[in-house]
Design an enzyme around this catalytic site. Structure first.
Site, PDB file in Angstrom:
ATOM      1  N   CYS A  31       0.832  -1.213   0.000  1.00 25.53           N
ATOM      2  CA  CYS A  31       0.000   0.000   0.000  1.00 25.53           C
ATOM      3  C   CYS A  31       0.869   1.267   0.000  1.00 25.53           C
ATOM      4  O   CYS A  31       1.587   1.529   0.958  1.00 25.53           O
ATOM      5  CB  CYS A  31      -0.903  -0.050   1.236  1.00 25.53           C
ATOM      6  SG  CYS A  31      -1.740   1.484   1.644  1.00 25.53           S
ATOM      7  N   CYS A  34       0.131   3.743   2.815  1.00 29.69           N
ATOM      8  CA  CYS A  34       0.617   3.169   4.079  1.00 29.69           C
ATOM      9  C   CYS A  34       2.114   3.438   4.241  1.00 29.69           C
ATOM     10  O   CYS A  34       2.578   3.753   5.340  1.00 29.69           O
ATOM     11  CB  CYS A  34       0.371   1.662   4.115  1.00 29.69           C
ATOM     12  SG  CYS A  34      -1.366   1.196   4.020  1.00 29.69           S
TER      13      CYS A  34
END
Length: 102
Positions: A31, A34
């Site tokens: 991600c 993230c």
């Protein structure tokens, strides 16, 4: 304090039974947002004495992510006395995360 690695094995002890509020970053290695949040989460963990900060990889701990209805990542959840008290989605600047902890 360093960022805790939260797993199914330690979730109850480190998060639900914690005597301090706990910020849990639900993330995945693939991600992009993230990855952008990782330095922010690490800084907060290093600076905060009155909270615990942990990261939970949703790919490894799907049951916990499902239990808390995590549908997108990053999701930040603050737990206090074993209960979810705040939640925020998406990459955020450090100030927004700190405001969430107040």
């Amino acid at each position: 304090m360093a960022v805790l690695k939260i797993t199914a094995q330690n979730f109850e002890q480190e998060v639900l039974q914690s005597d301090k509020p706990v910020l849990v970053d639900f993330y995945a290695d693939w991600c992009g947002p993230c990855k952008m949040m990782a330095p922010v989460i690490e800084e907060i963990a290093e600076e905060a004495d009155d909270i615990k900060v942990g990261k939970l990889n949703i790919d490894n701990e799907m049951e916990i992510a499902q239990k808390y209805g995590v549908m997108s990542i990053p999701t930040l959840i603050v737990f206090k006395n074993g209960e979810e008290v705040k939640r925020d989605l998406g990459a955020k600047p450090k100030k927004a995360v700190l405001d969430m902890l107040k």
